[in-house]
Design a protein around this motif. Structure first.
Motif, mmCIF file in Angstrom:
data_model
loop_
_atom_site.group_PDB
_atom_site.id
_atom_site.type_symbol
_atom_site.label_atom_id
_atom_site.label_comp_id
_atom_site.label_asym_id
_atom_site.label_seq_id
_atom_site.Cartn_x
_atom_site.Cartn_y
_atom_site.Cartn_z
ATOM 1 N N LYS A 107 32.782 41.004 35.608
ATOM 2 C CA LYS A 107 33.020 41.269 34.189
ATOM 3 C C LYS A 107 31.808 41.939 33.549
ATOM 4 O O LYS A 107 31.950 42.864 32.739
ATOM 5 N N ALA A 108 30.618 41.484 33.906
ATOM 6 C CA ALA A 108 29.401 42.029 33.306
ATOM 7 C C ALA A 108 29.156 43.473 33.725
ATOM 8 O O ALA A 108 28.603 44.267 32.961
ATOM 9 N N GLU A 109 29.583 43.837 34.913
ATOM 10 C CA GLU A 109 29.294 45.165 35.446
ATOM 11 C C GLU A 109 30.473 46.119 35.318
ATOM 12 O O GLU A 109 30.466 47.209 35.907
ATOM 13 N N GLY A 110 31.486 45.724 34.559
ATOM 14 C CA GLY A 110 32.628 46.607 34.367
ATOM 15 C C GLY A 110 33.451 46.820 35.620
ATOM 16 O O GLY A 110 34.017 47.893 35.828
ATOM 17 N N ALA A 111 33.513 45.783 36.456
ATOM 18 C CA ALA A 111 34.263 45.855 37.714
ATOM 19 C C ALA A 111 35.300 44.724 37.731
ATOM 20 O O ALA A 111 35.134 43.733 38.450
ATOM 21 N N PRO A 112 36.362 44.852 36.932
ATOM 22 C CA PRO A 112 37.325 43.755 36.794
ATOM 23 C C PRO A 112 38.049 43.401 38.090
ATOM 24 O O PRO A 112 38.508 42.263 38.241
ATOM 25 N N HIS A 113 38.150 44.341 39.021
ATOM 26 C CA HIS A 113 38.847 44.021 40.272
ATOM 27 C C HIS A 113 38.074 42.987 41.088
ATOM 28 O O HIS A 113 38.673 42.127 41.741
ATOM 29 N N TYR A 114 36.749 43.053 41.055
ATOM 30 C CA TYR A 114 35.947 42.007 41.699
ATOM 31 C C TYR A 114 36.163 40.673 41.004
ATOM 32 O O TYR A 114 36.287 39.626 41.664
ATOM 33 N N ALA A 115 36.199 40.697 39.683
ATOM 34 C CA ALA A 115 36.448 39.463 38.935
ATOM 35 C C ALA A 115 37.821 38.894 39.282
ATOM 36 O O ALA A 115 37.994 37.675 39.413
ATOM 37 N N GLY A 116 38.813 39.778 39.441
ATOM 38 C CA GLY A 116 40.153 39.324 39.799
ATOM 39 C C GLY A 116 40.194 38.685 41.172
ATOM 40 O O GLY A 116 40.855 37.656 41.379
ATOM 41 N N ALA A 117 39.482 39.274 42.128
ATOM 42 C CA ALA A 117 39.425 38.684 43.468
ATOM 43 C C ALA A 117 38.758 37.316 43.430
ATOM 44 O O ALA A 117 39.212 36.359 44.076
ATOM 45 N N GLY A 118 37.689 37.209 42.651
ATOM 46 C CA GLY A 118 37.016 35.928 42.533
ATOM 47 C C GLY A 118 37.900 34.861 41.912
ATOM 48 O O GLY A 118 37.933 33.714 42.377
ATOM 49 N N ARG A 119 38.614 35.242 40.852
ATOM 50 C CA ARG A 119 39.512 34.279 40.200
ATOM 51 C C ARG A 119 40.638 33.847 41.140
ATOM 52 O O ARG A 119 41.026 32.676 41.170
ATOM 53 N N THR A 120 41.171 34.769 41.927
ATOM 54 C CA THR A 120 42.251 34.438 42.859
ATOM 55 C C THR A 120 41.786 33.418 43.880
ATOM 56 O O THR A 120 42.453 32.394 44.125
ATOM 57 N N LEU A 121 40.632 33.678 44.479
ATOM 58 C CA LEU A 121 40.104 32.763 45.489
ATOM 59 C C LEU A 121 39.691 31.436 44.879
ATOM 60 O O LEU A 121 39.899 30.369 45.476
ATOM 61 N N GLU A 122 39.129 31.483 43.681
ATOM 62 C CA GLU A 122 38.756 30.254 42.972
ATOM 63 C C GLU A 122 39.993 29.396 42.716
ATOM 64 O O GLU A 122 39.979 28.166 42.942
ATOM 65 N N ALA A 123 41.075 30.010 42.261
ATOM 66 C CA ALA A 123 42.314 29.270 42.005
ATOM 67 C C ALA A 123 42.839 28.632 43.281
ATOM 68 O O ALA A 123 43.334 27.499 43.278
#
Length: 504
Positions: A107-123
């Motif tokens: 999110k901080a680096e303007g790379a939402p796809h990385y954030a999405g992958a992290g959220r998926t694995l976290e869930a």
């Protein structure tokens, strides 16, 4: 990148083999200032698999009656669990921080796809934890921003489920973002999908379908919501979310169920996972509902027959090998060497076949027996294709099910569920998700067949007819955070149903 991959995997191997205490979570083991965002995805995927899913599947494979040790005193298969259970520690110390840091940095680096992958694995990790333990910390778990709490409050399982779905919805929204500063496979770190965002999005939807479907005993269960999530999830072969073990790698890079991966064996004479069980063998030799003889073409792909007579047989959990492993061990279907337990066998998080079985169940519960049957047939066929069963053999197997009454069986909820759950069991070898299904089905012989029986030499805590319902919270957490852990005795934890495992 290969070097980083090996380091991460070696860390997992050392962690799993030593079960050392890693309590100082104030010191971030991931060093986000030193490891750039594009190098983090491989670690998040690896930790989600090795530190969380493998640890959460290790003992549960025996609870689900997939495996038996060949030793009648084995604790997992006779339900003799204690607080020495490190799924909790590995998840909160290794898996979740890797996922969460990637969300924050993405999110901080303007790379939402990385954030999405992290959220998926976290869930996924939170989902696996709560499905074994019930109430867990989520709201006050590590968030990548504030100082980690050593005594976090626990969220009820109902609250955890709401947060898991919320995280998956957020992940889907992040994958839908079109502006992305860094491609997901920028540093070759996407070892699952090589940067394919559509597959990642479908992965998140598949998990959403899974967790919504877990609520089948609750009044809030919504089969149409499950079906909708399935419609956006995997829709063909080759999309499975799975961890790719390496060829010609070290022991820590090999599938841990294999004879090369050292997670599954304690010694040559007392392996933790020696044989498949007779229950598993019986499922693959009989038809659902009628229990007529029907040899599944996958059986010889998953296990080897006895060299003495060519028969497929398994062990009775808690009984050991009659006559001893060294004398009669070869007469039982070894865990190692088959499709799921070769050194390079991938370990699935969730598959296309599972999505179709989820859809089949939801459609059956909604009254759409025709749609349920079609989804069920595709689930069976998809898993057979994955295992390399020939097309003619798939057709012949299905035709036998038709002759055996499968179309009529789907006009009845219990009979339809028997087909779905037995085939889903076969398609989910070693996956801890199977334990969720068995508890939702109340370990019913009507569903799973007459071979479903409790192990012999069972933990005496269990009275006649009682089945194991949950795991015990790890002792480290009980010592440090006992007020929030609450009653952690085996008699309470092992026998008390979780929130989704009760009717309302």
């Amino acid at each position: 990148m290969k070097y980083l991959y090996i380091i991460v995997l070696t860390t997992i191997g050392l962690l799993l083999s030593s079960c050392q205490e890693f309590l100082d979570i104030n010191a971030d083991p991931n060093n986000p200032q030193e490891i750039p965002l594009e190098s983090r995805l491989i670690g998040a995927i690896t930790m989600t698999n090795g530190a969380a899913m493998w640890r959460g599947a290790r003992e549960v494979s025996a609870v689900c009656l997939y495996t038996a040790s060949g030793n009648e005193t084995s604790s997992p298969e006779t339900w003799r669990f204690t607080s020495s259970y490190f799924f909790w520690q590995n998840s909160y110390t290794w898996a979740i921080p890797n996922c969460v840091d990637m969300v924050v940095m993405g999110k901080a680096e303007g790379a939402p796809h990385y954030a999405g992958a992290g959220r998926t694995l976290e869930a996924l990790v939170f989902g696996m934890l709560t499905d074994q333990l019930g109430a867990i910390p989520v709201s006050e778990a590590y968030d990548g921003v504030t100082t980690a709490r050593l005594t976090p409050a626990f969220d009820s399982q109902e609250e955890v489920y709401a947060q898991v779905i919320e995280k998956l919805d957020e992940a889907i929204a992040l994958f839908n973002e079109t502006e992305n500063a860094k491609g997901l496979n920028l540093d070759n770190g996407d070892i699952m999908y090589q940067g394919d965002i559509d597959n990642w999005r479908r992965f998140a939807y598949a998990l959403k379908a899974r967790y919504l479907n877990h609520l089948s005993k609750k009044s809030i269960y919504d089969p149409q919501a499950v079906i909708e999530a399935c419609s956006n999830a995997f829709n063909s072969d080759g999309m499975d979310a799975e961890f790719p073990y390496l060829d010609n790698g070290t022991a820590t890079e090999a599938n841990p169920w294999s004879d090369k991966g050292y997670g599954g064996f304690t010694s040559a004479t007392a392996p933790r996972y020696f044989s498949f069980t007779q229950f598993f063998v019986d499922l693959m030799k009989t038809a659902p509902v009628t229990n007529d003889s029907l040899l599944d073409p996958r059986i010889g792909i998953i296990m080897n027959p006895a060299p003495s007579d060519g028969e497929f047989r398994g062990l009775i959990p808690g009984q050991g090998v009659p006559g001893g492993i060294e004398v009669n061990g070869d007469n039982y279907g070894r865990v190692t060497g088959g499709f799921y337990s070769r050194p390079t066998s991938p370990f699935p998080f969730i598959t296309y076949a599972e999505v179709k079985f989820i859809e089949a169940e939801a459609r059956l519960r909604s009254g759409d027996s025709g749609g349920a049957l079609a989804a069920y047939q595709e689930g069976v066929s998809a898993n057979m294709r994955k295992l390399g069963v020939a097309g003619d053999d798939i057709t012949a197997y299905w035709n036998t099910l038709v002759d055996n009454g499968v179309q009529q069986h789907f006009d009845d909820l219990t009979s339809g569920l028997s087909h779905i759950m037995r085939q889903k069991y076969i398609a989910q070898v070693f996956n801890p998700e199977t334990w969720v299904d068995m508890r939702r089905m109340d370990y019913s012989q009507e569903i799973y067949g007459p071979s479903l029986n409790r192990p012999t030499n069972l933990n005496p805590l269990f009275n006649e007819g009682e089945w194991i319902r949950a795991m015990i919270v790890e002792g480290n957490e009980e010592v440090r955070n006992g007020a929030n852990v609450g009653n952690n005795t085996p008699v309470f934890r092992l026998k008390t149903p979780l929130w989704w495992d009760t009717l309302d």
